[in-house]
Design an enzyme around this catalytic site. Structure first.
Site, mmCIF file in Angstrom:
data_model
loop_
_atom_site.group_PDB
_atom_site.id
_atom_site.type_symbol
_atom_site.label_atom_id
_atom_site.label_comp_id
_atom_site.label_asym_id
_atom_site.label_seq_id
_atom_site.Cartn_x
_atom_site.Cartn_y
_atom_site.Cartn_z
ATOM 1 N N GLY A 5 -0.722 10.427 6.128
ATOM 2 C CA GLY A 5 -0.137 10.301 7.474
ATOM 3 C C GLY A 5 0.489 11.625 7.864
ATOM 4 O O GLY A 5 1.493 11.693 8.570
ATOM 5 N N ALA A 6 -0.127 12.713 7.378
ATOM 6 C CA ALA A 6 0.503 14.032 7.395
ATOM 7 C C ALA A 6 0.773 14.609 8.780
ATOM 8 O O ALA A 6 1.701 15.399 8.938
ATOM 9 C CB ALA A 6 -0.374 15.006 6.599
ATOM 10 N N GLY A 8 1.768 13.048 11.467
ATOM 11 C CA GLY A 8 2.762 12.313 12.248
ATOM 12 C C GLY A 8 4.138 12.967 12.173
ATOM 13 O O GLY A 8 4.339 13.951 11.460
ATOM 14 N N ARG A 9 5.069 12.376 12.922
ATOM 15 C CA ARG A 9 6.452 12.905 12.905
ATOM 16 C C ARG A 9 6.996 12.913 11.483
ATOM 17 O O ARG A 9 7.583 13.901 11.023
ATOM 18 C CB ARG A 9 7.347 12.045 13.803
ATOM 19 N N ASN A 112 13.097 1.493 5.398
ATOM 20 C CA ASN A 112 14.071 2.525 5.752
ATOM 21 C C ASN A 112 14.476 3.253 4.480
ATOM 22 O O ASN A 112 14.892 2.624 3.512
ATOM 23 C CB ASN A 112 15.295 1.868 6.408
ATOM 24 N N HIS A 142 14.882 2.363 19.268
ATOM 25 C CA HIS A 142 14.059 3.458 18.743
ATOM 26 C C HIS A 142 13.412 4.221 19.900
ATOM 27 O O HIS A 142 13.382 3.727 21.029
ATOM 28 C CB HIS A 142 12.941 2.938 17.830
ATOM 29 N N LYS A 146 7.534 4.359 19.299
ATOM 30 C CA LYS A 146 7.449 3.426 18.166
ATOM 31 C C LYS A 146 6.640 2.194 18.559
ATOM 32 O O LYS A 146 6.890 1.570 19.581
ATOM 33 C CB LYS A 146 8.840 3.015 17.689
ATOM 34 N N THR A 153 13.152 -2.035 9.685
ATOM 35 C CA THR A 153 14.548 -2.036 9.223
ATOM 36 C C THR A 153 15.289 -3.253 9.773
ATOM 37 O O THR A 153 16.089 -3.879 9.068
ATOM 38 C CB THR A 153 15.252 -0.744 9.689
HETATM 39 P P1 NAD Z 1 3.314 8.872 14.042
HETATM 40 O O1 NAD Z 1 2.606 8.014 15.044
HETATM 41 O O2 NAD Z 1 3.948 10.144 14.486
HETATM 42 O O3 NAD Z 1 2.332 9.220 12.839
HETATM 43 C C1 NAD Z 1 1.393 8.323 12.301
HETATM 44 C C2 NAD Z 1 0.427 9.147 11.507
HETATM 45 O O4 NAD Z 1 -0.511 8.288 10.845
HETATM 46 C C3 NAD Z 1 -0.397 10.128 12.361
HETATM 47 O O5 NAD Z 1 -0.218 11.418 11.871
HETATM 48 C C4 NAD Z 1 -1.834 9.742 12.101
HETATM 49 O O6 NAD Z 1 -2.625 10.896 11.885
HETATM 50 C C5 NAD Z 1 -1.693 9.023 10.761
HETATM 51 N N1 NAD Z 1 -2.865 8.190 10.548
HETATM 52 C C6 NAD Z 1 -3.439 7.299 11.390
HETATM 53 N N2 NAD Z 1 -4.549 6.809 10.825
HETATM 54 C C7 NAD Z 1 -4.663 7.413 9.612
HETATM 55 C C8 NAD Z 1 -5.594 7.321 8.566
HETATM 56 N N3 NAD Z 1 -6.645 6.496 8.644
HETATM 57 N N4 NAD Z 1 -5.392 8.059 7.457
HETATM 58 C C9 NAD Z 1 -4.346 8.888 7.361
HETATM 59 N N5 NAD Z 1 -3.419 9.027 8.317
HETATM 60 C C10 NAD Z 1 -3.590 8.287 9.436
HETATM 61 O O7 NAD Z 1 4.406 7.931 13.358
HETATM 62 P P2 NAD Z 1 5.704 8.341 12.523
HETATM 63 O O8 NAD Z 1 6.886 8.333 13.423
HETATM 64 O O9 NAD Z 1 5.430 9.529 11.668
HETATM 65 O O10 NAD Z 1 5.831 7.038 11.599
HETATM 66 C C11 NAD Z 1 4.804 6.684 10.687
HETATM 67 C C12 NAD Z 1 5.118 5.324 10.093
HETATM 68 O O11 NAD Z 1 6.329 5.393 9.343
HETATM 69 C C13 NAD Z 1 5.339 4.209 11.140
HETATM 70 O O12 NAD Z 1 4.862 2.998 10.599
HETATM 71 C C14 NAD Z 1 6.853 4.177 11.277
HETATM 72 O O13 NAD Z 1 7.335 2.938 11.742
HETATM 73 C C15 NAD Z 1 7.247 4.430 9.847
HETATM 74 N N6 NAD Z 1 8.589 4.974 9.630
HETATM 75 C C16 NAD Z 1 9.242 4.506 8.538
HETATM 76 C C17 NAD Z 1 10.472 5.012 8.197
HETATM 77 C C18 NAD Z 1 11.141 4.531 6.939
HETATM 78 O O14 NAD Z 1 12.217 5.045 6.573
HETATM 79 N N7 NAD Z 1 10.535 3.589 6.236
HETATM 80 C C19 NAD Z 1 11.070 6.006 8.994
HETATM 81 C C20 NAD Z 1 10.383 6.465 10.104
HETATM 82 C C21 NAD Z 1 9.119 5.949 10.403
#
Ligand code: NAD
Length: 236
Positions: A5-6, A8-9, A112, A142, A146, A153
């Protein structure tokens, strides 16, 4: 370590923070399209279609989307390596698959990865136990991007309410601007109200917690691990 998921944020925060640490090595990063990322530096970024080709690693750190989760879990099982995931909005079948995988590999999923929320969940459980007749509400806010609601959480805190008073709370979700994450558990009785609040102001806290969890999980025995217990050194 593999970062999944590299682009993403969260993924970019993980890559940036991991680059500053001498106690871990990121062997590859996987994003949906595999586009180059400034935060990756010398780390190779592969598209999801080439997930099976990633070099050997001991733990995967996943912050992606539910649709990307199953192939990663399958890869970790095939390689016999640990999985740390923060991806929220997983379907019940995916959570069940995670439970089943725990018989063969170490897994840690947490909604979280902040130390503050780990403590908050415990405080919520205590408060709900002490005030069983009160109304309970979990209110979360959020950023506008999102996708899932209520947040993972919020559901985690709701489970703490239910563990305490034997009844699930009501949920309310707000999506606005660039809010990183705010959670309020409100317990309302006749003539008084108790509010327990957590505010995240920077998503680096989640990335830092997940990297710490990954370092501690790699090489452990198979099982389902709890973030709070692992962080506080209480995991077996
Ligand atoms: P985002 O939308 O910015 O990023 C999601 C990423 O997933 C994108 O980079 C996309 O390229 C990637 N992705 C999609 N399909 C993919 C695939 N088949 N293979 C590999 N990567 C793929 O979202 P974000 O804000 O970075 O959040 C990502 C997840 O983490 C969400 O589910 C969010 O709710 C969760 N999150 C969890 C916490 C925690 O502490 N547990 C904190 C923040 C966000």
């Amino acid at each position: 370590m593999l970062i999944h998921g590299a682009s993403g944020r969260m993924g970019r925060a993980l890559l940036r923070l991991a680059a500053d640490r001498s106690d871990l090595v990121v062997v590859a990063a996987v994003s949906s399209r595999g586009d180059s990322l400034a935060e990756a530096g010398a780390v190779p970024v592969l598209p999801a279609t080439r997930l099976a080709e990633v070099p050997a690693f001991d733990v995967a750190v996943d912050f992606s989307l539910p649709g990307a989760f199953d192939p990663l879990l399958a890869l970790c099982l095939a390689r016999g390596v640990a999985l740390v995931s923060g991806t929220t909005g997983l379907a019940p079948a995916q959570t069940a698959a995670l439970d089943a995988a725990a018989a063969r590999i170490p897994v840690l999923w947490a909604p979280n990865f902040s130390a503050g929320v780990a403590v908050l969940a415990e405080l919520v459980r205590q408060a709900a136990t002490a005030l069983p007749g009160w109304d309970a509400d979990v209110v979360e806010a959020h950023h506008i991007h999102k996708k899932d609601a209520p947040s993972g959480t919020a559901l985690h805190l709701g489970a703490a309410v239910e563990a305490g008073k034997g009844q699930a709370p009501h949920y309310a979700s707000l999506r606005a601007g660039d809010i990183v994450g705010e959670h309020t558990v409100q317990l309302s009785g006749p003539g008084e109200r108790l509010e327990l609040v957590h505010r995240a102001t920077n998503r680096d806290i989640f990335a830092r917690g997940a990297l710490e969890a990954a370092l501690r999980l790699a090489g452990r025995a198979p099982g389902r691990y709890d973030f709070g217990a692992l962080l506080l050194g209480k995991a077996g």
